[in-house]
Design a protein around this motif. Sequence first.
Motif, short mmCIF file in Angstrom:
data_model
loop_
_atom_site.label_atom_id
_atom_site.label_comp_id
_atom_site.label_asym_id
_atom_site.label_seq_id
_atom_site.Cartn_x
_atom_site.Cartn_y
_atom_site.Cartn_z
N GLY A 1 0.81 -1.21 0.00
CA GLY A 1 0.00 0.00 0.00
C GLY A 1 0.84 1.26 0.00
N PRO A 2 1.73 1.46 0.98
CA PRO A 2 2.57 2.66 0.97
C PRO A 2 3.45 2.77 -0.28
CG PRO A 2 2.60 1.64 3.13
CD PRO A 2 1.88 0.69 2.23
N VAL A 3 3.94 1.63 -0.78
CA VAL A 3 4.78 1.67 -1.98
C VAL A 3 3.98 2.18 -3.18
CG1 VAL A 3 6.07 0.24 -3.62
CG2 VAL A 3 6.31 -0.15 -1.17
N LEU A 4 2.75 1.70 -3.32
CA LEU A 4 1.93 2.11 -4.47
C LEU A 4 1.37 3.51 -4.32
CD1 LEU A 4 0.03 -1.23 -5.23
CD2 LEU A 4 2.04 -0.28 -6.36
N VAL A 5 1.20 3.97 -3.08
CA VAL A 5 0.79 5.38 -2.89
C VAL A 5 1.85 6.31 -3.44
CG1 VAL A 5 0.48 7.15 -1.12
CG2 VAL A 5 -0.78 5.01 -0.97
N GLY A 6 3.11 5.92 -3.28
CA GLY A 6 4.19 6.69 -3.85
C GLY A 6 4.50 7.95 -3.07
N GLY A 7 5.18 8.88 -3.74
CA GLY A 7 5.61 10.10 -3.08
C GLY A 7 7.06 10.00 -2.68
N ALA B 1 -6.58 2.11 5.39
CA ALA B 1 -6.68 2.24 3.94
C ALA B 1 -7.16 3.63 3.54
CB ALA B 1 -7.65 1.18 3.39
N THR B 2 -8.10 4.18 4.30
CA THR B 2 -8.58 5.54 4.04
C THR B 2 -7.46 6.55 4.19
OG1 THR B 2 -10.79 4.93 4.81
CG2 THR B 2 -10.27 7.28 4.71
N LEU B 3 -6.63 6.39 5.20
CA LEU B 3 -5.50 7.30 5.41
C LEU B 3 -4.51 7.22 4.25
CD1 LEU B 3 -4.85 6.80 9.22
CD2 LEU B 3 -5.87 8.80 8.11
N LEU B 4 -4.30 6.01 3.72
CA LEU B 4 -3.41 5.87 2.57
C LEU B 4 -3.98 6.56 1.34
CD1 LEU B 4 -2.13 2.17 2.71
CD2 LEU B 4 -0.89 4.24 3.31
N ILE B 5 -5.28 6.40 1.12
CA ILE B 5 -5.92 7.04 -0.04
C ILE B 5 -5.85 8.55 0.09
CG2 ILE B 5 -8.11 7.37 -1.24
CD1 ILE B 5 -8.78 4.44 -0.51
N LEU C 1 -4.04 11.34 -2.45
CA LEU C 1 -4.73 12.48 -3.06
C LEU C 1 -4.15 13.82 -2.62
CD1 LEU C 1 -8.42 11.23 -2.67
CD2 LEU C 1 -6.95 11.12 -4.70
N ARG C 2 -3.43 13.82 -1.50
CA ARG C 2 -2.90 15.08 -0.96
C ARG C 2 -1.53 15.36 -1.59
NH1 ARG C 2 -3.05 13.70 3.90
NH2 ARG C 2 -0.86 13.13 4.16
#
Length: 405
Positions: A335-341, A393-397, A401-402
């Motif tokens: 999850g964190p890897v795919l969120v990126g940044g 999961a909501t925090l990751l999403i 988006l931020r």
Amino acid sequence: MSLADAGSSKPKAAPNRVAQAQAQARPTLVLVALFLLAAAVAGAVPHSTGPWLPLHLALAGALLLAISGVTQFLGVTWGAAPAPNATLVMTQRVLIAAGTVMVAVGREVPADALTGLGGLLVIAGLVVLIVILVGIGRNALQRRLRPAIVAYVAGALLGLVGITLGAILGSGGGGGWYGQLREVHATINLLGLSGLVIAGTLPFFVATQAKVKPSKRATQRAQFGMQAVMAVALVLAVVGLLGEWKVVATAGFGLYAATLLALVGLLPNLGGKQFHWAGPRLVQASASIAWWIGGVTLAAVHAADGRAPISGAVIPALAIGAYVQLLVASLSYLGPVLVGGGHQRLTANFAVTRSWVGLVAGNVVAIAACAGLGRPIYAGALAAWTVDGTVRATLLIRSRLRPEV
């Protein structure tokens, strides 16, 4: 082209392959999370098909989609292969998701035709997945990934057999062989499709989660040998089930369990530093492997007693304790890897997915299901696990988006 480039025979990896693979994996893993949520809801709300519905939403929906997305993503990133065609990936994802929903609705209504059609869509999705994985394997520059790709393709091929049997049984077929075919269907899907894929992934993925190099013991020869023994064990189990030869079935499940112990020997050595960094993610992955070994061992005991091997406590031990727990542990890393940044966002998101609540709740759910404990314990732990996962999961999403500052 420079002289250095001209003189180099080492091929280069495709540009932007990792970013493309991440973009393809994100919607698949979102669907995985939604199927897990649907399975949790189905486990708490009365319906006509009992434990079958949450089990198939979790395994045929969430786990099969996770297998689809993660095998492609890891094949591209670990194997330095070009990302597959985006339209093909989307088609494969839709076939699995839509087919699983149709099977679930068809069993609930009930409507055999809808169940059969849904099964055909899932089968088609597996065929497309095999095509994608073969392409990734052929184009991969890192040959060390070959054992994983072979395990992925072999698992998907076995899945074609297992899911075809499921579609036949769900549509009212099977005749006098219904009992044996149902056991074979469950065995092939749980130990063939899911088992081979996971076995091919763990030597690499545990190292990735723990931020260490893969074990030197996990040579290609050792991995291929392990996969071959698992396949032999599975054949013995299936032959024993079809022929109702309990000695042969017991030997198959027992050999499979012993092979899982050998698989543990191919994993990297882990110490306090790795567990401190990964925290509950790595503990949960370790617990899932223990549940996996225990579940298959119990199946061997059932077979020796003349009972259906994949029954009773074996089902929640494998489905919840082993596979869903491993799926959650994997998502908490991916999850964190795919969120990126950037580095700061990645570090913050890894902290978000360090969930001791999820670790404890997941194991309580598995224990309660296996031991037949009262519904308040099972339902309470399931609710805690679901809410915890949904919040994280909501925090990751939201992080995705931020804009990063």
